[in-house]
Design a protein around this motif. Structure first.
Motif, PDB file in Angstrom:
ATOM      1  N   TYR A 350     -11.115 -38.927 -12.498  1.00  0.00           N
ATOM      2  CA  TYR A 350      -9.668 -39.102 -12.713  1.00  0.00           C
ATOM      3  C   TYR A 350      -9.220 -38.398 -13.991  1.00  0.00           C
ATOM      4  N   HIS A 351      -9.957 -38.589 -15.060  1.00  0.00           N
ATOM      5  CA  HIS A 351      -9.569 -37.974 -16.329  1.00  0.00           C
ATOM      6  C   HIS A 351      -9.819 -36.468 -16.320  1.00  0.00           C
ATOM      7  N   GLU A 352     -10.836 -36.016 -15.615  1.00  0.00           N
ATOM      8  CA  GLU A 352     -11.039 -34.572 -15.493  1.00  0.00           C
ATOM      9  C   GLU A 352      -9.869 -33.917 -14.769  1.00  0.00           C
ATOM     10  N   ASP A 353      -9.374 -34.537 -13.709  1.00  0.00           N
ATOM     11  CA  ASP A 353      -8.213 -33.986 -12.999  1.00  0.00           C
ATOM     12  C   ASP A 353      -7.007 -33.908 -13.918  1.00  0.00           C
ATOM     13  N   MET A 354      -6.800 -34.941 -14.717  1.00  0.00           N
ATOM     14  CA  MET A 354      -5.668 -34.960 -15.635  1.00  0.00           C
ATOM     15  C   MET A 354      -5.785 -33.854 -16.684  1.00  0.00           C
ATOM     16  N   LEU A 355      -6.957 -33.721 -17.265  1.00  0.00           N
ATOM     17  CA  LEU A 355      -7.161 -32.708 -18.309  1.00  0.00           C
ATOM     18  C   LEU A 355      -7.122 -31.298 -17.730  1.00  0.00           C
ATOM     19  N   LEU A 356      -7.651 -31.120 -16.518  1.00  0.00           N
ATOM     20  CA  LEU A 356      -7.634 -29.798 -15.899  1.00  0.00           C
ATOM     21  C   LEU A 356      -6.212 -29.376 -15.556  1.00  0.00           C
ATOM     22  N   GLU A 357      -5.394 -30.311 -15.112  1.00  0.00           N
ATOM     23  CA  GLU A 357      -3.990 -29.994 -14.846  1.00  0.00           C
ATOM     24  C   GLU A 357      -3.278 -29.592 -16.129  1.00  0.00           C
ATOM     25  N   HIS A 358      -3.564 -30.286 -17.225  1.00  0.00           N
ATOM     26  CA  HIS A 358      -2.963 -29.930 -18.514  1.00  0.00           C
ATOM     27  C   HIS A 358      -3.452 -28.557 -18.981  1.00  0.00           C
ATOM     28  N   ALA A 359      -4.756 -28.270 -18.804  1.00  0.00           N
ATOM     29  CA  ALA A 359      -5.302 -26.985 -19.236  1.00  0.00           C
ATOM     30  C   ALA A 359      -4.716 -25.827 -18.437  1.00  0.00           C
ATOM     31  N   ASN A 360      -4.405 -26.036 -17.159  1.00  0.00           N
ATOM     32  CA  ASN A 360      -3.871 -24.960 -16.325  1.00  0.00           C
ATOM     33  C   ASN A 360      -2.461 -24.540 -16.709  1.00  0.00           C
ATOM     34  N   ARG A 361      -1.813 -25.299 -17.584  1.00  0.00           N
ATOM     35  CA  ARG A 361      -0.500 -24.867 -18.069  1.00  0.00           C
ATOM     36  C   ARG A 361      -0.627 -23.712 -19.057  1.00  0.00           C
ATOM     37  N   LYS A 362      -1.783 -23.576 -19.693  1.00  0.00           N
ATOM     38  CA  LYS A 362      -2.087 -22.412 -20.536  1.00  0.00           C
ATOM     39  C   LYS A 362      -3.493 -21.945 -20.172  1.00  0.00           C
ATOM     40  N   PRO A 363      -3.638 -21.325 -19.013  1.00  0.00           N
ATOM     41  CA  PRO A 363      -5.000 -21.062 -18.504  1.00  0.00           C
ATOM     42  C   PRO A 363      -5.753 -19.985 -19.259  1.00  0.00           C
ATOM     43  N   VAL A 364      -5.062 -19.055 -19.898  1.00  0.00           N
ATOM     44  CA  VAL A 364      -5.748 -17.926 -20.526  1.00  0.00           C
ATOM     45  C   VAL A 364      -6.194 -18.269 -21.941  1.00  0.00           C
ATOM     46  N   THR A 365      -5.275 -18.746 -22.767  1.00  0.00           N
ATOM     47  CA  THR A 365      -5.586 -18.974 -24.186  1.00  0.00           C
ATOM     48  C   THR A 365      -5.896 -20.422 -24.513  1.00  0.00           C
ATOM     49  N   GLY A 366      -5.544 -21.372 -23.673  1.00  0.00           N
ATOM     50  CA  GLY A 366      -5.783 -22.772 -23.971  1.00  0.00           C
ATOM     51  C   GLY A 366      -4.770 -23.332 -24.960  1.00  0.00           C
ATOM     52  N   TRP A 367      -4.972 -24.599 -25.327  1.00  0.00           N
ATOM     53  CA  TRP A 367      -4.031 -25.312 -26.189  1.00  0.00           C
ATOM     54  C   TRP A 367      -4.465 -25.345 -27.644  1.00  0.00           C
ATOM     55  N   GLY A 368      -5.629 -24.851 -27.962  1.00  0.00           N
ATOM     56  CA  GLY A 368      -6.077 -24.865 -29.347  1.00  0.00           C
ATOM     57  C   GLY A 368      -6.678 -26.198 -29.745  1.00  0.00           C
ATOM     58  N   THR A 369      -6.846 -26.391 -31.056  1.00  0.00           N
ATOM     59  CA  THR A 369      -7.484 -27.587 -31.598  1.00  0.00           C
ATOM     60  C   THR A 369      -6.436 -28.619 -32.005  1.00  0.00           C
ATOM     61  N   TRP A 370      -6.797 -29.524 -32.886  1.00  0.00           N
ATOM     62  CA  TRP A 370      -5.930 -30.631 -33.342  1.00  0.00           C
ATOM     63  C   TRP A 370      -5.525 -31.541 -32.177  1.00  0.00           C
ATOM     64  N   SER A 371      -6.418 -31.723 -31.204  1.00  0.00           N
ATOM     65  CA  SER A 371      -6.185 -32.615 -30.053  1.00  0.00           C
ATOM     66  C   SER A 371      -5.050 -32.152 -29.161  1.00  0.00           C
ATOM     67  N   ARG A 372      -4.648 -30.905 -29.256  1.00  0.00           N
ATOM     68  CA  ARG A 372      -3.586 -30.406 -28.400  1.00  0.00           C
ATOM     69  C   ARG A 372      -4.041 -30.286 -26.943  1.00  0.00           C
ATOM     70  N   ASN A 373      -5.360 -30.264 -26.722  1.00  0.00           N
ATOM     71  CA  ASN A 373      -5.875 -30.166 -25.355  1.00  0.00           C
ATOM     72  C   ASN A 373      -5.904 -31.502 -24.640  1.00  0.00           C
ATOM     73  N   ARG A 374      -5.607 -32.596 -25.329  1.00  0.00           N
ATOM     74  CA  ARG A 374      -5.647 -33.919 -24.738  1.00  0.00           C
ATOM     75  C   ARG A 374      -4.284 -34.273 -24.131  1.00  0.00           C
TER      76      ARG A 374
END
Length: 518
Positions: A350-374
């Motif tokens: 369940y949490h992997e699906d949630m995090l993967l959906e969030h990551a796909n909003r910036k699929p190339v560069t990601g969200w960076g550090t400081w917990s922005r990927n959560r």
């Protein structure tokens, strides 16, 4: 909080390493200092320095090992080894029974290209995450230019064990040294594991003054899951699994070298018993599946299986995002075995699906550090995500490019070794590749990426960028106990020297010896 002794252990470890490097061969000291520091040093003790890398159990051994290896590289002793002569006039090539030839072109280009990508690409991640994230009352600031420096510092410290393995552990005999270090330290650690299995995980509290994780997660049924000095019981379990598989590899290597193999199989049995009593199902299943491959199959099959596992880990996020991983079927299967395990697995998916959906909003560069990927609640600002697998963490932080660069360094050398058909790989190398692949598979459900992971990955990458060929029999005379390193050398009677125009050449034995012309 860590006590005073924890800080003394952390900051005195470079002195212990200095004694190791002065009294041992470089490969032995390197393996013992990195792996020993990972196993023995306290986790929470450390110091954050401004504009400098933080000092912790992961960074102190790595940085100290880098300095000492570079200093030794400038010394006469290592210079003699690099020229092919070991201290005391013995041939280093004869000791290893192979000649390591660095390759040019594609092999080095892939490894060093991925290393450069890991260092350069975070700049694009920082530039693409300059906006602030607002979740109700909580605000996460945007990334600034100086954040790139902190990210690069962390990446540099992370890559030190990989680079040291690439430079100094890239031969078959150095793989034997690495495997032996894993088994010996695993046997020593098993005493502490047995104590915590019986008395509960309390060594870290008694010696360093703190518990590294939640104690409730380490009470299993009527027993306990040991931790010793690592971050979590899962970290300890995958190390014990690694040591068990390493003992199996050394058994195969000893059979190949026609030396005593019984001690290694006995060590494997003992380590497997400690792993089984550690109450970690995932690591136990990995050993049950991989150990028969190590013990029963030829080296060519081993490297092919290792390459398949590494390839699956590399493309796992693609398979997971495309829905090719049958998560529902896995949960149903786990429910038949243990409902509690099934509930934990469903929670993880369940949490992997949630995090993967969030990551796909910036699929190339990601969200960076400081917990922005959560993932946070939009109204309350509460963190509602749980990050377990290393793959989903790196995907969220650095996107597809960052993930492929990081996991490519750990997986592609194994895959390319399997594709190099002309290079005959010894059981030590193919077995080490299986050990590394088992650890990579564990990175799917867990974030157990450690300096040991990078050290083993660097050793395999070093073997990939080199080609080994047998040393001429005439070069092997006078070497010290080569079979102790897993090599089988031809007997001196199989070779004789014939004179041709004043040059001594090694050739097959013949009925007479040709005399040089006057």
């Amino acid at each position: 909080m860590p006590n005073t002794f924890a800080y003394i252990m952390l900051y005195c470890w470079p002195l212990v390493m200095l004694v190791m490097f002065r009294s041992m061969p470089l490969a032995n000291a390197l393996c013992l200092s990195i792996i020993g520091g990972y196993l023995l040093l306290p986790g929470r003790a450390g110091m954050d320095l401004t504009l400098l890398p933080s000092l912790s159990k992961d960074s102190v051994p790595s940085m100290a090992a880098l300095v000492m290896c570079l200093l030794l590289a400038q010394s006469d002793r290592l210079s003699e080894q690099l020229r092919g002569t070991a201290p005391g006039g013995r041939s280093a090539a004869a000791r290893d029974a192979v000649q390591s030839v660095p390759l040019r072109g594609v092999p080095k280009g892939v490894v060093y290209g991925l290393l450069g990508l890991m260092l350069v690409f975070p700049a694009l991640t920082v530039l693409n995450n300059s906006e602030a994230l607002v979740y109700g009352p909580m605000v996460i600031g945007g990334m600034r230019a100086w954040d790139y420096g902190s990210v690069v510092q962390e990446v540099l410290v992370t890559l030190i064990p990989f680079v040291l393995g690439l430079w100094f552990l890239g031969t078959t005999q150095r793989h034997v040294v690495l495997l032996r270090t894993l088994v010996i330290l695993g046997l020593g650690y098993s005493v502490l594991v047995a104590y915590e299995i019986r008395m509960s995980p309390q060594l870290n509290v008694k010696i360093y003054g703190f518990f590294p994780h939640s104690f409730a997660q380490h009470a299993r049924g009527d027993g306990f899951r040991p931790v010793v000095f690592l971050n979590h019981g899962l970290w300890l379990a995958i190390f014990m699994a690694t040591a068990t598989l390493a003992a199996c590899v050394l058994w195969r290597q000893a059979l190949r070298a026609r030396v005593a193999a019984a001690p290694w199989i006995l060590a494997a049995v003992w380590l497997f018993l400690m792993l089984a009593l550690s109450r970690s199902l995932g690591a136990l299943v990995l050993v049950i599946l991989v150990a028969p491959i190590v013990l029963l199959t030829p080296p060519r099959t081993q490297i092919l299986v290792a390459a398949v596992l590494a390839g699956l880990v590399l493309v796992f996020p693609m398979l997971r995002g495309a829905g090719y991983i049958p998560t529902d079927a896995l949960v149903q299967t786990a429910e038949r075995i243990d409902p509690a395990r099934a509930q934990s697995l469903a929670f993880r998916f369940y949490h992997e699906d949630m995090l993967l959906e969030h990551a796909n909003r910036k699929p190339v560069t990601g969200w960076g550090t400081w917990s922005r990927n959560r993932v946070f609640n939009a109204e309350t600002g509460r963190d509602i995500s749980v990050t377990d697998g290393a793959w989903v963490i790196f995907m969220g932080q650095f996107g597809w490019v960052g993930y492929l660069a990081r996991f490519g360094l750990l997986t592609l050398p194994i895959i390319f070794l399997a594709l190099r058909r002309k290079d005959m790989l010894a059981p030590a190398t193919t077995g080490l590749a299986l050990v590394a692949s088992a650890g990579l598979v564990d990175l799917i459900p867990n974030g157990t990426i450690t300096p040991l992971t990078w050290l083993v990955g660097g050793a395999l990458a070093g073997r990939y960028v080199r080609q080994e060929r047998p040393v001429a029999a005439s070069q092997t005379r006078g070497s010290r106990d080569p079979e102790a390193d897993g090599a089988v050398l031809p007997a001196p009677a199989q070779v004789h020297v014939r004179q041709t125009r004043g040059l001594a050449l090694a050739g097959p034995a013949g009925p007479h010896q040709r005399q040089p012309r006057n």
